[in-house]
Design a protein around this motif. Structure first.
Motif: not given
Length: 808
Positions: A131-154
């Motif tokens: 509901s409000g955490l930075p999506i860019r910060s969440l993506a930091e834990a993901l491997p590079a190949a998965l970051r391009e398939r990651f987003c927020g969906v609130h």
């Protein structure tokens, strides 16, 4: 390549979903996915003892007890597979969308992502329901190949009923993935999607929670009690009926405090930062464990039937009896937005000053932050419509009341120190294209403050499937439908291209789309027109409901002047209309949404097909006002039961197939969704259920045209067996027991007895063959007899006066 695989570089078709986190929100997202026909795997932690999926399994079981119901039909819970992170990660292999919905802790989410990453299928989408955490910060834990398939969906709570879903990309998220996911959310899940920038609390909660804090601050400043504020900030202001403080209780004061603290911590340089504090009264309530509705007390507390509200000075609960001033109520009721806002601003009454202050605050805040949180003003206004139930967003209200005048008022209040921040209005408000066009919404699009231009609405193909989505103030739709015939009661028209041009649409012009004599005759005339000049016909409307049933007020004068006999021609005409639809020489499709009650239900079941929005509530409710369904509803039930037996078990007792129709009519049962209507029998397996309301009319037109192109022919009139006197005796015995147990009243028994008599075919031998005319005659006789009963008349009078029948 599996059937779920995608072409290289393309997102996978979303046919199966995993939800990680079986809390209230995660479980309800899973529920709405199965509402849409998608199998779901629901993950949570493994239990240390016994069944290792017990946490997720308990969450699935809990869905049946939540109100409002997350599931369209209880048995849908079987499509949710409980799982745990230790034993079941292999189940992710065929999931095309993985939604993380655990608690709002960045470290916990990172730990989960590290577990998930090796198992997320190639091409699958991973999304966080934060509901409000930075999506860019969440993506930091993901491997590079998965970051391009990651987003927020609130998703907004509750996910089934709240339209808004915010879609938040990172700089690495692939654009085609966002388009794919937006299409899925809009069409498959029926949502209103707003793309938000990756800023704290995104758009909806950022503006909405500021609005709540503004209301609380201004209520304190003007000394207004909570119940009065809720009346001022509810439906009178075009917002949710619950107002502000009741809404806070429903959301949960702890949840509200969490969102406020997110803004406090992450927005230190915000010019409105001084307001980002959990109000003292909220802190005090949380400290006492009074979190709102879920704990039984918050700003309000219920004692017996009485609703008490908190007195913040004493900390005790007192009667909630403050009422809005008549003059202020009259001001809020003014139709002209400019006159209404001017009167509020100029008034010396504290209630009016309060309303002006909170509206001014919302305009000020939205303008200052538009460029930061959203691409366009359209996204900001849609977020408030879809996420907070506002009839119009802040920019719409401002523009409707006169952009230039309101902007000057805001500037004056800033200069006088009356606003919550001294931040000036952005330059684009007072000069340039917005000032010249006098608003942010114009025919060619909505204002993009970051790029300094008007930007068109999304051109994704999914929106081409829609018709009738509400416009923001100042927008234009483009091509409209073409009216080909119109009276005071009905409108016959066609959808614009690219929708079918050879399908006639019939819409009612009555309030709640009720069925008065003129509408009934108009439907028959429309069938004549369709048979002459069109391939097919659809009955439906751009707005809800489909139909609230027969127009009692139109029937009442005839009854008062000539008794039940005077109503008989109207009753017969309704029945003839139903048969006209059933035996029309072109396929007629009912486009259902909202309520389809009484005569509306009877109309729908006699059409060749039905296309229903998921949130369609359909039922024969006449028993509630003391009569039987009299426009072919019981005839449909009797015939349909015979058809079902012939298809499934010709030697089985007819009562086994008749029971659900008897129960539904006798108890005035209304379906809890379109899927529930299918269970009852008002919709058939072949009837289409559509998740997005704005796809209903186009889908119905396509369905009608397809039936015509496939050589559709109406059914031939035929006789069918009825259950007869033996079934009447069986059902009557059950009614006697229900009355003895206090489940039904004396008049309920009388009405139900007549329903049973009609739907079983009357006093005939079991298995006797009858035609529709036989049952229709029994319907009319029962309807007219009951209409003459004093207790029925008492119920009808009560409905007309209060909207509710008496139980007599």
């Amino acid at each position: 390549m599996s059937i779920h695989s995608s072409r290289a570089g393309q997102p996978r078709h979303i046919r199966k979903v995993a939800v990680c986190g079986a809390g209230v929100m995660g479980a309800q997202i899973a529920a709405h996915c199965v509402n849409a026909g998608l199998p779901v795997v629901l993950f949570d932690l493994s239990s240390k003892e016994g069944d290792r999926t017990a946490i997720a399994r308990k969450a699935v079981a809990q869905l049946a007890r939540l109100k409002p119901a997350p599931l369209g039909s209880p048995e849908l819970a079987d499509a949710i597979v409980p799982a745990n992170y230790d034993d079941d990660m292999a189940l992710l292999a065929d999931c095309d969308l993985v939604i993380e919905a655990i608690a709002e802790r960045l470290d916990w989410k990172h730990d989960l992502y590290r577990k998930l990453a090796p198992h997320v299928a190639e091409g699958a989408i991973l999304a966080s329901n934060t509901s409000g955490l930075p999506i860019r910060s969440l993506a930091e834990a993901l491997p590079a190949a998965l970051r391009e398939r990651f987003c927020g969906v609130h998703f907004f709570n509750p996910p089934r009923y709240m339209p808004l879903v915010e879609l938040i990309p990172t700089q690495e998220t692939r654009p085609e993935l966002l388009d794919h996911l937006e299409t899925f959310l809009v069409s498959t899940l029926g949502k209103g999607v707003v793309r938000a920038k990756d800023t704290p609390n995104f758009i909806g909660n950022r503006i909405g929670v500021f609005g709540i804090l503004s209301v609380m601050a201004q209520a304190r400043a003007f000394g207004l009690p909570y119940e009065l504020v809720d009346e001022l900030t509810g439906t009178r202001l075009g917002r949710a009926k619950s107002g502000t403080f009741r809404t806070a209780d429903v959301v949960g004061l702890d949840t509200l405090a969490h969102v406020v603290r997110t803004m406090q911590d992450q927005l230190p340089d915000d010019p409105f930062h001084a307001l980002y504090r959990v109000p003292e009264v909220v802190e005090a309530l949380i400290a006492k464990g009074a979190l709102g509705q879920k704990t039984g007390a918050g700003f309000y507390r219920k004692e017996g039937k009485a609703i008490l509200r908190l007195d913040p000075d004493s900390g005790s609960y007192v009667p909630a009896d403050a009422r809005i001033d008549d003059a202020v109520a009259a001001t809020l009721a003014q139709r002209d937005p400019a006159a209404r806002l001017s009167a509020l601003r100029e008034s010396s009454h504290p209630q009016a000053q309060f309303v002006w202050a909170l509206l001014r605050d919302s305009f000020h805040y939205a303008a200052v932050h538009l460029a930061d949180i959203a691409d366009t003003a359209r996204q900001a206004d849609q977020a408030m419509r879809w996420g907070f139930g506002h009839a119009a967003g802040s920019f719409e209200l401002w523009q409707a009341a006169g952009w230039r005048q309101v902007a000057q008022w805001i500037q004056d209040d800033i200069a006088a120190g009356r606003t919550l921040s001294d931040a000036p209005l952005p330059e684009w408000v007072m000069r340039g294209p917005v000032w010249e066009r006098q608003g942010v919404h114009v025919a060619e699009g909505s204002w993009n403050a970051g790029e300094g231009r008007f930007e068109p609405a999304s051109d994704l193909p999914v929106y081409e499937r829609q018709f009738g989505a509400p416009l923001l103030f100042g927008e234009s739709r483009g091509q409209e439908g073409v009216v080909v015939h119109e009276t005071d009661a009905i409108r016959c028209w066609t959808l614009p291209e690219p929708h079918p041009q050879d399908v006639l649409i019939v819409s009612f012009k009555t309030k709640m789309h009720t069925l008065g004599p003129d509408v009934v005759r108009g439907i028959a005339q429309a069938v004549d027109l369709a048979e002459s000049d069109y391939a097919a016909m659809v009955i439906g409307h751009v707005d809800d409901p489909f139909s609230a049933g027969a127009d009692l007020k139109a029937m009442l004068p005839a009854f008062q002047s000539g008794g039940a006999a005077a109503v008989e021609p109207m009753e017969r005409e309704m029945q003839e209309m139903a048969l006209r639809l059933r035996y029309a020489q072109v396929p007629v499709v009912a486009a259902l949404a909202g309520l389809a009650l009484g005569g509306g239900c009877e109309l729908a079941v006699h059409c060749a097909r039905r296309v229903a929005h998921f949130e369609t509530y359909i039922g024969l409710v006449e028993a509630g006002i003391g009569v039987v369904p009299g426009a072919g509803g019981l005839t449909f039930g009797a015939r349909r039961a015979a058809e079902l037996r012939a298809q499934a078990a010709p030697d089985a007792p007819l009562t086994a197939f008749l029971k659900r129709f008897v129960t539904a009519a006798a108890t005035a049962q209304v379906s809890a969704s379109a899927l529930d209507a299918r269970r009852i029998g008002y919709l058939r397996d072949e009837d289409m259920v559509v998740m997005n309301r704005h796809e209903v009319l186009p889908a119905a037109a396509q369905q009608a045209r397809a039936l015509a192109q496939l050589g559709w022919r109406p059914p031939l009139p035929a006789r069918f067996p009825v259950a007869g006197r033996d079934a009447i005796a069986t059902f009557k015995a059950q009614l006697v027991n229900m009355q003895a147990g206090g489940f039904i009243s004396a008049h309920d028994f009388t009405v139900a007895e007549r329903i049973v008599h009609v739907i079983c075919g009357g006093d005939v031998d079991p298995g006797s063959l009858v035609d529709e005319a036989w049952i229709l005659r029994l319907e009319r006789e029962a309807f007219l007899w009951l209409l003459g009963q004093p207790r029925t008349q008492e119920r009808i009078e009560s409905v007309l006066k209060t909207g509710k029948p008496v139980r007599n």
